[in-house]
Design a protein around this motif. Structure first.
Motif, PDB file in Angstrom:
ATOM      1  N   LEU A  65       0.831  -1.205   0.000  1.00 28.28           N
ATOM      2  CA  LEU A  65       0.000   0.000   0.000  1.00 28.28           C
ATOM      3  C   LEU A  65       0.863   1.252   0.000  1.00 28.28           C
ATOM      4  O   LEU A  65       0.618   2.196  -0.776  1.00 28.28           O
ATOM      5  N   THR A  66       1.873   1.275   0.862  1.00 29.82           N
ATOM      6  CA  THR A  66       2.760   2.438   0.958  1.00 29.82           C
ATOM      7  C   THR A  66       3.461   2.708  -0.363  1.00 29.82           C
ATOM      8  O   THR A  66       3.537   3.849  -0.831  1.00 29.82           O
ATOM      9  N   THR A  67       3.962   1.656  -0.987  1.00 27.79           N
ATOM     10  CA  THR A  67       4.675   1.798  -2.261  1.00 27.79           C
ATOM     11  C   THR A  67       3.753   2.325  -3.354  1.00 27.79           C
ATOM     12  O   THR A  67       4.118   3.257  -4.094  1.00 27.79           O
ATOM     13  N   LEU A  68       2.555   1.763  -3.461  1.00 27.25           N
ATOM     14  CA  LEU A  68       1.614   2.188  -4.496  1.00 27.25           C
ATOM     15  C   LEU A  68       1.189   3.640  -4.306  1.00 27.25           C
ATOM     16  O   LEU A  68       1.122   4.412  -5.275  1.00 27.25           O
ATOM     17  N   VAL A  69       0.909   4.026  -3.068  1.00 24.85           N
ATOM     18  CA  VAL A  69       0.453   5.401  -2.809  1.00 24.85           C
ATOM     19  C   VAL A  69       1.549   6.400  -3.157  1.00 24.85           C
ATOM     20  O   VAL A  69       1.289   7.420  -3.825  1.00 24.85           O
ATOM     21  N   ILE A  70       2.778   6.129  -2.724  1.00 22.13           N
ATOM     22  CA  ILE A  70       3.866   7.090  -2.968  1.00 22.13           C
ATOM     23  C   ILE A  70       4.185   7.194  -4.457  1.00 22.13           C
ATOM     24  O   ILE A  70       4.362   8.308  -4.989  1.00 22.13           O
ATOM     25  N   LEU A  71       4.243   6.069  -5.161  1.00 22.20           N
ATOM     26  CA  LEU A  71       4.503   6.123  -6.599  1.00 22.20           C
ATOM     27  C   LEU A  71       3.352   6.773  -7.350  1.00 22.20           C
ATOM     28  O   LEU A  71       3.567   7.503  -8.330  1.00 22.20           O
ATOM     29  N   TRP A  72       2.143   6.546  -6.889  1.00 19.15           N
ATOM     30  CA  TRP A  72       0.948   7.151  -7.489  1.00 19.15           C
ATOM     31  C   TRP A  72       1.008   8.669  -7.362  1.00 19.15           C
ATOM     32  O   TRP A  72       0.800   9.399  -8.338  1.00 19.15           O
ATOM     33  N   VAL A  73       1.337   9.167  -6.174  1.00 17.31           N
ATOM     34  CA  VAL A  73       1.429  10.610  -5.961  1.00 17.31           C
ATOM     35  C   VAL A  73       2.578  11.190  -6.783  1.00 17.31           C
ATOM     36  O   VAL A  73       2.460  12.283  -7.359  1.00 17.31           O
ATOM     37  N   PHE A  74       3.692  10.460  -6.867  1.00 15.96           N
ATOM     38  CA  PHE A  74       4.832  10.938  -7.656  1.00 15.96           C
ATOM     39  C   PHE A  74       4.454  11.093  -9.123  1.00 15.96           C
ATOM     40  O   PHE A  74       4.779  12.116  -9.754  1.00 15.96           O
ATOM     41  N   VAL A  75       3.772  10.104  -9.681  1.00 20.13           N
ATOM     42  CA  VAL A  75       3.370  10.167 -11.094  1.00 20.13           C
ATOM     43  C   VAL A  75       2.423  11.336 -11.327  1.00 20.13           C
ATOM     44  O   VAL A  75       2.580  12.092 -12.300  1.00 20.13           O
ATOM     45  N   PHE A  76       1.442  11.523 -10.447  1.00 16.48           N
ATOM     46  CA  PHE A  76       0.510  12.645 -10.591  1.00 16.48           C
ATOM     47  C   PHE A  76       1.241  13.978 -10.527  1.00 16.48           C
ATOM     48  O   PHE A  76       0.897  14.927 -11.247  1.00 16.48           O
ATOM     49  N   THR A  77       2.259  14.058  -9.667  1.00 17.67           N
ATOM     50  CA  THR A  77       3.021  15.301  -9.537  1.00 17.67           C
ATOM     51  C   THR A  77       3.806  15.602 -10.802  1.00 17.67           C
ATOM     52  O   THR A  77       3.826  16.743 -11.279  1.00 17.67           O
ATOM     53  N   VAL A  78       4.466  14.585 -11.351  1.00 16.24           N
ATOM     54  CA  VAL A  78       5.239  14.772 -12.583  1.00 16.24           C
ATOM     55  C   VAL A  78       4.315  15.229 -13.715  1.00 16.24           C
ATOM     56  O   VAL A  78       4.643  16.158 -14.465  1.00 16.24           O
ATOM     57  N   VAL A  79       3.158  14.599 -13.833  1.00 14.60           N
ATOM     58  CA  VAL A  79       2.198  14.973 -14.884  1.00 14.60           C
ATOM     59  C   VAL A  79       1.742  16.419 -14.686  1.00 14.60           C
ATOM     60  O   VAL A  79       1.671  17.205 -15.646  1.00 14.60           O
ATOM     61  N   ALA A  80       1.452  16.788 -13.427  1.00 17.48           N
ATOM     62  CA  ALA A  80       0.988  18.150 -13.151  1.00 17.48           C
ATOM     63  C   ALA A  80       2.076  19.184 -13.418  1.00 17.48           C
ATOM     64  O   ALA A  80       1.780  20.310 -13.833  1.00 17.48           O
ATOM     65  N   LEU A  81       3.329  18.820 -13.206  1.00 15.25           N
ATOM     66  CA  LEU A  81       4.427  19.732 -13.529  1.00 15.25           C
ATOM     67  C   LEU A  81       4.606  19.869 -15.040  1.00 15.25           C
ATOM     68  O   LEU A  81       4.827  20.975 -15.553  1.00 15.25           O
ATOM     69  N   LEU A  82       4.519  18.746 -15.755  1.00 12.97           N
ATOM     70  CA  LEU A  82       4.721  18.776 -17.205  1.00 12.97           C
ATOM     71  C   LEU A  82       3.627  19.555 -17.936  1.00 12.97           C
ATOM     72  O   LEU A  82       3.892  20.219 -18.923  1.00 12.97           O
ATOM     73  N   ASN A  83       2.386  19.460 -17.426  1.00 11.65           N
ATOM     74  CA  ASN A  83       1.325  20.199 -18.092  1.00 11.65           C
ATOM     75  C   ASN A  83       1.152  21.619 -17.540  1.00 11.65           C
ATOM     76  O   ASN A  83       0.267  22.368 -17.963  1.00 11.65           O
ATOM     77  N   GLY A  84       2.039  21.990 -16.594  1.00  8.93           N
ATOM     78  CA  GLY A  84       2.043  23.357 -16.079  1.00  8.93           C
ATOM     79  C   GLY A  84       1.056  23.641 -14.985  1.00  8.93           C
ATOM     80  O   GLY A  84       1.012  24.771 -14.467  1.00  8.93           O
ATOM     81  N   ARG A  85       0.277  22.639 -14.584  1.00  8.33           N
ATOM     82  CA  ARG A  85      -0.758  22.917 -13.587  1.00  8.33           C
ATOM     83  C   ARG A  85      -0.192  23.392 -12.257  1.00  8.33           C
ATOM     84  O   ARG A  85      -0.740  24.284 -11.609  1.00  8.33           O
ATOM     85  N   LEU A  86       0.930  22.814 -11.842  1.00  9.14           N
ATOM     86  CA  LEU A  86       1.520  23.186 -10.555  1.00  9.14           C
ATOM     87  C   LEU A  86       2.247  24.525 -10.611  1.00  9.14           C
ATOM     88  O   LEU A  86       2.681  25.038  -9.568  1.00  9.14           O
ATOM     89  N   LEU A  87       2.405  25.070 -11.790  1.00 17.51           N
ATOM     90  CA  LEU A  87       3.079  26.370 -11.928  1.00 17.51           C
ATOM     91  C   LEU A  87       2.086  27.467 -12.283  1.00 17.51           C
ATOM     92  O   LEU A  87       2.473  28.535 -12.758  1.00 17.51           O
ATOM     93  N   LYS A  88       0.805  27.203 -12.049  1.00 14.83           N
ATOM     94  CA  LYS A  88      -0.228  28.216 -12.260  1.00 14.83           C
ATOM     95  C   LYS A  88      -0.692  28.731 -10.907  1.00 14.83           C
ATOM     96  O   LYS A  88      -0.634  28.014  -9.907  1.00 14.83           O
ATOM     97  N   PRO A  89      -1.174  29.980 -10.843  1.00 13.67           N
ATOM     98  CA  PRO A  89      -1.654  30.514  -9.569  1.00 13.67           C
ATOM     99  C   PRO A  89      -2.855  29.724  -9.076  1.00 13.67           C
ATOM    100  O   PRO A  89      -3.675  29.250  -9.871  1.00 13.67           O
ATOM    101  N   GLU A  90      -2.947  29.542  -7.761  1.00 12.86           N
ATOM    102  CA  GLU A  90      -4.046  28.765  -7.197  1.00 12.86           C
ATOM    103  C   GLU A  90      -5.313  29.599  -7.123  1.00 12.86           C
ATOM    104  O   GLU A  90      -5.274  30.790  -6.988  1.00 12.86           O
TER     105      GLU A  90
END
Length: 323
Positions: free
Chosen positions: A298-323
């Motif tokens: 469970l721990t491994t899946l959750v951490i890798l899942w969050v990592f993948v979502f973060t990378v995707v959000a960085l690549l599409n610019g979502r995390l670099l937009k104003p909240e």
């Protein structure tokens, strides 16, 4: 129009890089420590642990460089985030990351430099944060589980410090960490029960409640060397276990929350609880080994899942937009 101008017009800018992303190193480093335990417990997973450990170090350096750029280019926005009464509590994720990387480095000068530097930096952060709590008239609704992050770092220091022979340093940080954990735990539950509901983007921080008792158990064992007959160690572990069960009940609600940087709050607490469970199962509950395997999965899946979502959000610019 140039590409940079188009990006700026779309709101994509390093000025919006969120401070909570430093928790990424905490989660990845925690996962690497978990898999080092897997290797020692079941004799497999060493290569995976090494890869995740290197990834944690790369993520930390990348975040340091990125946030240094933000400080240099967008000083006002950076200072506003660092002094914000809520986001301020994510700043010690930097020092906690150093401590965890020091634990991953193994015995030696590099380890001492990393966790020792992290401990000194964390003490400085803690003094500044507590001073800000005392000087500001904060509203109760500003309190949330992210406030535990400064306290968690204190309780983490005794693990490498005690193992390296710095016993008094270990006891100092343990005392400070447990003191603030008990205070913040009481205040936080009061706020969660009687105050307004947490805003959606902060609801993942409920998982932070799991980290202090789990890390506290590991720190206590490192300080005392006791496990089989120790009452305090058992109390800390079972408090962590209850919190884990409490969080499981919240899963149907938490999985509906869209991606926010605060998702990283799921990661290190799960890793810390897994590490505590390794020690507890080995010494007190050997029949629970299948449950331990499920927890590691469970721990491994959750951490890798969050990592993948973060990378995707960085690549599409979502995390670099104003909240």
């Amino acid at each position: 129009m140039k590409n940079d101008d188009k990006a700026e017009s779309a709101g994509i800018s390093i000025a919006n890089l969120p401070l909570p992303l430093f928790a990424g190193t905490m989660g990845l480093a925690g996962l690497a420590l978990v898999w080092h335990q897997v290797e020692g417990f079941w004799g497999r997973g060493e290569a995976f642990a090494e890869v995740i450990g290197v990834l944690a170090a790369i993520v930390f350096v990348a975040m340091l460089l990125a946030y240094a750029s933000k400080l240099a280019l967008y000083r006002q926005e950076s200072l506003a985030e660092i002094t914000h009464p809520v986001r301020l509590n994510f700043l010690p994720a930097v020092s906690i990351s150093l401590i965890l990387l020091g634990m991953l480095a193994g015995p030696g000068q590099l380890s001492l430099l990393l966790w020792g530097g992290g401990a000194a930096l964390h003490l400085a952060f803690m003094l500044g944060i507590v001073t800000s709590w005392l000087l500001r008239q904060l509203d109760l609704n500003m309190l949330n589980p992210a406030w535990f992050i400064p306290a968690v770092g204190n309780v983490l220091v005794p693990i490498p410090a005690a193992n390296a022979g710095y016993t008094e340093v270990a006891w100092f940080f343990f005392a400070v960490g447990i003191f603030f954990w008990l205070i913040l735990m009481t205040l936080c539950y009061h706020r969660l029960i009687f105050g307004a509901n947490l805003p959606e983007f902060l609801q993942p921080t409920l998982a932070v409640l799991l980290a202090p008792p789990a890390v506290g158990y590991l720190a206590w064992v490192s300080l005392t060397g006791e496990a089989e007959t120790d009452i305090i160690g058992r109390m800390l572990y079972y408090k962590a276990l209850f919190t884990f069960f409490l969080l499981l009940v919240q899963v149907p609600r938490l999985v509906k929350i869209p991606f926010y940087p605060s998702w990283w709050a799921y990661t290190f607490p799960l890793a810390a609880f897994s590490l505590a469970s390794f020690h507890y199962v080995e010494n007190l509950a050997p029949n629970a080994e299948p449950l331990l395997m499920a927890l590691v999965g469970l721990t491994t899946l959750v951490i890798l899942w969050v990592f993948v979502f973060t990378v995707v959000a960085l690549l599409n610019g979502r995390l670099l937009k104003p909240e």
